[in-house]
Design an enzyme around this catalytic site. Structure first.
Site, PDB file in Angstrom:
ATOM      1  N   LYS A  71      46.341  79.763  37.927  1.00  0.00           N
ATOM      2  CA  LYS A  71      47.258  78.200  37.564  1.00  0.00           C
ATOM      3  C   LYS A  71      47.881  77.531  36.399  1.00  0.00           C
ATOM      4  O   LYS A  71      49.748  77.771  36.541  1.00  0.00           O
ATOM      5  CB  LYS A  71      46.291  76.941  38.826  1.00  0.00           C
ATOM      6  N   THR A  73      48.197  80.006  34.135  1.00  0.00           N
ATOM      7  CA  THR A  73      49.557  80.944  33.949  1.00  0.00           C
ATOM      8  C   THR A  73      50.370  80.658  34.399  1.00  0.00           C
ATOM      9  O   THR A  73      51.403  81.259  33.544  1.00  0.00           O
ATOM     10  CB  THR A  73      48.403  81.992  34.056  1.00  0.00           C
ATOM     11  N   ARG A  94      47.575  69.412  31.107  1.00  0.00           N
ATOM     12  CA  ARG A  94      46.461  68.846  29.762  1.00  0.00           C
ATOM     13  C   ARG A  94      46.099  69.760  29.258  1.00  0.00           C
ATOM     14  O   ARG A  94      45.973  70.997  29.045  1.00  0.00           O
ATOM     15  CB  ARG A  94      45.576  69.076  31.043  1.00  0.00           C
ATOM     16  N   LYS A 105      33.448  79.148  30.104  1.00  0.00           N
ATOM     17  CA  LYS A 105      35.123  78.550  30.181  1.00  0.00           C
ATOM     18  C   LYS A 105      35.747  79.409  30.439  1.00  0.00           C
ATOM     19  O   LYS A 105      36.873  79.841  30.407  1.00  0.00           O
ATOM     20  CB  LYS A 105      35.844  77.383  31.049  1.00  0.00           C
ATOM     21  N   ALA A 273      38.739  66.711  37.309  1.00  0.00           N
ATOM     22  CA  ALA A 273      39.447  66.273  38.361  1.00  0.00           C
ATOM     23  C   ALA A 273      38.439  66.619  39.463  1.00  0.00           C
ATOM     24  O   ALA A 273      38.423  66.728  40.813  1.00  0.00           O
ATOM     25  CB  ALA A 273      39.445  68.109  38.857  1.00  0.00           C
ATOM     26  N   PHE A 301      42.142  72.340  39.959  1.00  0.00           N
ATOM     27  CA  PHE A 301      40.972  72.775  41.041  1.00  0.00           C
ATOM     28  C   PHE A 301      42.455  72.929  42.645  1.00  0.00           C
ATOM     29  O   PHE A 301      43.185  73.582  41.850  1.00  0.00           O
ATOM     30  CB  PHE A 301      40.195  71.576  41.788  1.00  0.00           C
ATOM     31  N   PHE A 381      47.493  90.837  40.287  1.00  0.00           N
ATOM     32  CA  PHE A 381      46.571  91.823  39.559  1.00  0.00           C
ATOM     33  C   PHE A 381      47.211  93.233  39.874  1.00  0.00           C
ATOM     34  O   PHE A 381      47.678  93.691  40.891  1.00  0.00           O
ATOM     35  CB  PHE A 381      44.969  91.637  40.071  1.00  0.00           C
ATOM     36  N   TRP A 409      51.425  87.223  33.578  1.00  0.00           N
ATOM     37  CA  TRP A 409      50.980  87.749  33.279  1.00  0.00           C
ATOM     38  C   TRP A 409      51.390  88.571  32.451  1.00  0.00           C
ATOM     39  O   TRP A 409      50.635  88.581  31.196  1.00  0.00           O
ATOM     40  CB  TRP A 409      48.618  87.799  33.686  1.00  0.00           C
TER      41      TRP A 409
END
Lengths: 556, 556
Positions: A71, A73, A94, A105, A273, A301, A381, A409
């Protein structure tokens, strides 16, 4: 294949003063933190008031899976692409929390060719905002216990203090502690604990306050405990707010950085979140809307939690009108929603994909419930086949929503140009009809029911009588106008993390409710919410080090 | 009469880039934090290596009393005066701790017309160094408990963990706590506590390390607990040091600010002056010596603790040679050492003054023990009479030391020009014969005895057998070469805070010893040492607030 940190480090960064200049910020209103980070001075924010607002684009996603959606990215890739096609666009993202970088993470500054830089700084201390929140929070904690130590006259009950302490660290052992041991001179024994800094109500306040005065008013309203007769004691009663404001003064100013492609990005605030609303600061978003024609922001999220709170809490409180929503999905995650195990997401399964698309479809419908035009972004991907992608595209066509295949990406902004064009076209052709899902004056429990039924598609909400009674008491005490902030698993529309896809008819288990009087919402807790994460068996901290040239390695 | 913060705020500050330019720091080696603070990049520090060193001046004082001595204020006044009379001079001071600003102490950036600015920033978050230390310290704490939680194979005994946690806050209730409550998922119950950040061994290390590699080596050596068989477990054993270094990377760079008169000041590090050595960083002091002809630095508490540790610990470890010491005294404080109560220090008493001068005399003798030429600075208060000042001057003449009357608090650098001339003359005419008080290979207990007898003038050191045995064990384990860091009351030469003046023949009570294997010293604890302060009944935090223009009020 270079790692994210290697890509970030090899970036040719523009001097931050130049980045600020593209936003027409006067040099004296740029508060530099090194040569690649800055805060924007209050004077500049005030000077923007009369300007017209740009268009607001929310990037949200299907329910997250361990397969990853990207998200942040995608937000970065989209902003770079928008700028590439000639739309003056500013990110409002954020700030990452330092603690989780040492757990599992990793960072939260995007990935591949779509990142914000300086990646290491943003992920670690950045401009000190989270440290300031930690200090302000713990100053209040110390003043509360000190008040009790000296026999202060607030009448607060030491067994009813709800204000805990915070650290920006994953530290399981601090979840439940007893302080004040060691006799009279060393305080009063109190059962309490630490949360991670992003779970502090001060973080939520920093992200929802419109200005310094609003911030102060909200801090003063925070309930920190209760008297024996159950009447609330506030931060104002502790005479703590002035000093807290002194500590938070600079933290209230938005941070300016840049993308790998040199486009400006505001990065400010980062509330949880679940027990909070999970969006970047109102101050940054509002400033961004004045400084650019398009603003790309995101919410934590999946859309059932993130977008719902963005709309019902942030947009409502800040008077924002989102013009479009981008729903990020990946073929891999959709297949997981269709029942494929994480280890098998690389293998083709049209059956699972078709089933998983129900999750995407549900989120599309929900965005329409809020009256916000929606675009789907397929974050590609390398393992995705053209057949799988065609299946997702066909699904979106059937739903009547534009869809764009994104390769930002691997390719940076260039890979999101199709998305940028479709977002722009949507905004130009489809006016937003944004409205929150419920009116402010709806009873609190009904608000929860409304979200449960219309967003989660639950058949009903199950809550103990004590919880319903508490909600009624808060209505009598004047908190009835607050929106609700749902704390439930992000992995499912339901309160059961294992219910993938698009479940309906389930029962939402509302276990508990909490009041965030300063942030201005009621938290509805469904299931277990951990407000202080732990470290895994092999924390990523063990792999982080400085190389021989003093650069950080192992941060991902 | 304007307050310190009002004077500081009305100062015309030079842009920090200009201040850096006077030190010939290239713009790309200046890391700005706003327009009035900066860090000096590692590249510049390296580039200085071949340069010759300037002269090093230590500002120290008589034993502190509640009447106040003004050591930091005198350091700043002296540096301004040195620059006024044409000596290129640079300050190397300690960073204040944020926590105590909200208690009683107030800030630590000088006072009156002799201050460093921006006063509010330096006293609060500054450039985030202390926050970085807090994070690095608590990351190690979390990794230790996490190691135990997952059944790690270091063999560490959960009841023998000596590594605590830290916060930069006065928080009495955190002194003694039990963590890890709430069952299996929430860690292991452990008796522990929080110290204030300045008491962290990492702070002492940051201030003693010569470079990043030295820093890393020292962090790795830190003992964090013991196995059942009493063998030490180190931070290296926890695989924590790489990530800690990533957090401390920027904190290792000296901070540049300015005095009210626009002269440059390095402000870096601030370890406790009891369980640590209480001096600003070696990195900053060494860099300062390369960038200026004269460097003014200070040490915590009175000369019996501060100067002794500066000489025996900092100068020894860093290979520094102090050229002169300035002993700060006030008439008021000397009268208190002569038996006058605090409330009466404004009234004339030659009798008390004569008696109190013994304290000054003892410190003068001690400076000579170290072979360092000494000047006395009388920091003038408005209540001082010319007769009292003449008495102090006569005493100094009798002792054969130069003495200067200083009015820098009221007049800025101009008021310390006489002191500046006398310091300069002393350095020019009297070569330093500096030597530490004891050789590194002296047995540990003898080192303590040497300090006790030669500096404190105790007749002997009283220590339980367990303490002597512990010192012997450390010698066997390879720590015998360490200097000792005395933790005793700063109010007296003795271990009894109420023994004013110049007591001798007393018995030093050595209660306990601690190993700081990373900092590289043994702490000798005489009496009770509080490593986590509490807040007073009316904390100064209650009077701090932001005014209508967003400026901080009430910080002193």
């Amino acid at each position: 294949m270079p790692t994210d940190i290697e890509i970030a480090r090899s970036a040719k960064k523009r001097p931050i003063m130049d980045v600020a200049e593209t936003l027409q910020i006067a040099p004296q209103d740029v508060i530099p933190y090194g040569h690649d980070k800055a805060k924007i001075a209050a004077h500049h924010l005030t000077s923007l008031r009369a300007k017209a607002d740009g268009k607001l684009i929310l990037v949200t996603a299907i329910n997250p899976t361990p397969a990853g959606e990207g998200k942040t990215t995608t937000s970065i890739g989209l902003a770079d692409a928008m700028n590439r096609i000639g739309n003056k666009t500013l990110l409002s993202l954020r700030e990452p929390s330092l603690g989780p970088c040492f757990g599992m993470k990793g960072g939260a500054t995007g990935g591949g060719q779509s990142q914000i830089v300086p990646m290491e700084d943003i992920n670690l201390h950045f401009t000190g905002d989270f440290h300031a929140i930690t200090s302000a929070h713990n100053l209040l904690s110390a003043m509360i216990d000190n008040h009790i130590h000296w026999g202060g006259d607030s009448g607060i009950d030491p067994t009813r203090i709800s204000w805990r302490r915070v650290l920006d660290m994953n530290d399981r052992n601090l979840r439940n502690i007893v302080t004040g041991l060691g006799g009279t001179k060393n305080g009063t024994p109190i059962e309490t604990g630490f949360d991670i800094t992003v779970a502090s109500e001060i973080m939520a306040i920093l992200c929802l306050a419109r200005d310094m005065q609003d911030m102060q008013d909200r801090l003063e309203r925070m309930v920190i405990g209760y008297r024996r007769g159950r009447s609330p004691v506030t931060a104002k009663d502790m005479n703590a707010v002035g000093a807290m404001m002194a500590l938070l003064k600079d933290a209230m100013l938005p941070n300016l950085v840049q993308t790998l492609e040199g486009n400006p990005a505001l990065v400010h605030g980062g509330p949880f979140a679940n027990i909070a609303h999970g969006c970047s600061s109102v101050i940054a978003t509002r400033a961004a809307l004045k400084m650019a024609d398009y603003v790309v922001t995101e919410a934590g999220f999946g859309a059932d939690l993130g977008a719902e709170k963005f709309f019902n809490i942030k947009c409502r409180q800040a008077g924002l009108t989102p013009n479009a929503a981008v729903l990020v999905a990946t073929v891999r995650a959709l297949k997981m929603h269709g029942g494929i195990a994480k280890d098998d997401v690389g293998s083709v399964s049209y059956d699972a994909l078709e089933k998983g698309l129900a999750n995407l479809g549900r989120h599309i419908e929900n965005m329409r419930e809020f009256g916000v035009p929606v675009v789907v972004a397929i974050n590609r991907f390398t393992s995705d086949t053209s057949g799988e992608i065609a299946a997702v595209e066909a699904f979106c066509e059937k739903m009547g929503v534009p869809v764009a295949l994104c390769t930002h990406w691997a390719e940076g902004g260039h890979g999101a140009e199709d998305l940028a064009r479709k977002v722009t076209q949507l905004i130009e052709t489809t006016p937003t009809e944004f409205r929150p899902l419920y009116p402010s004056d709806m009873p609190l429990f009904e608000k929860i029911e409304t979200i449960a039924k219309r967003v989660y598609r639950a058949s009903r909400v199950d809550a103990p009588k004590s919880v319903r009674d508490q909600l009624k008491r808060w209505e009598l005490e004047g908190y009835g106008d607050f929106p609700v902030c749902m704390a439930k698993t992000q992995y499912s529309f339901s309160s059961d993390a294992k219910l993938f896809g698009a479940p309906d008819g389930h029962v939402l288990q509302l276990r508990d409710v909490r009041l965030s009087a300063g942030a201005g919402f009621i938290v509805g807790i469904c299931g277990e919410i951990v407000t202080m994460p732990g470290l895994p068996r092999r924390p990523s901290a063990e792999s982080i080090y400085l190389n021989s040239t003093g650069q950080i390695e192992g941060l991902s």
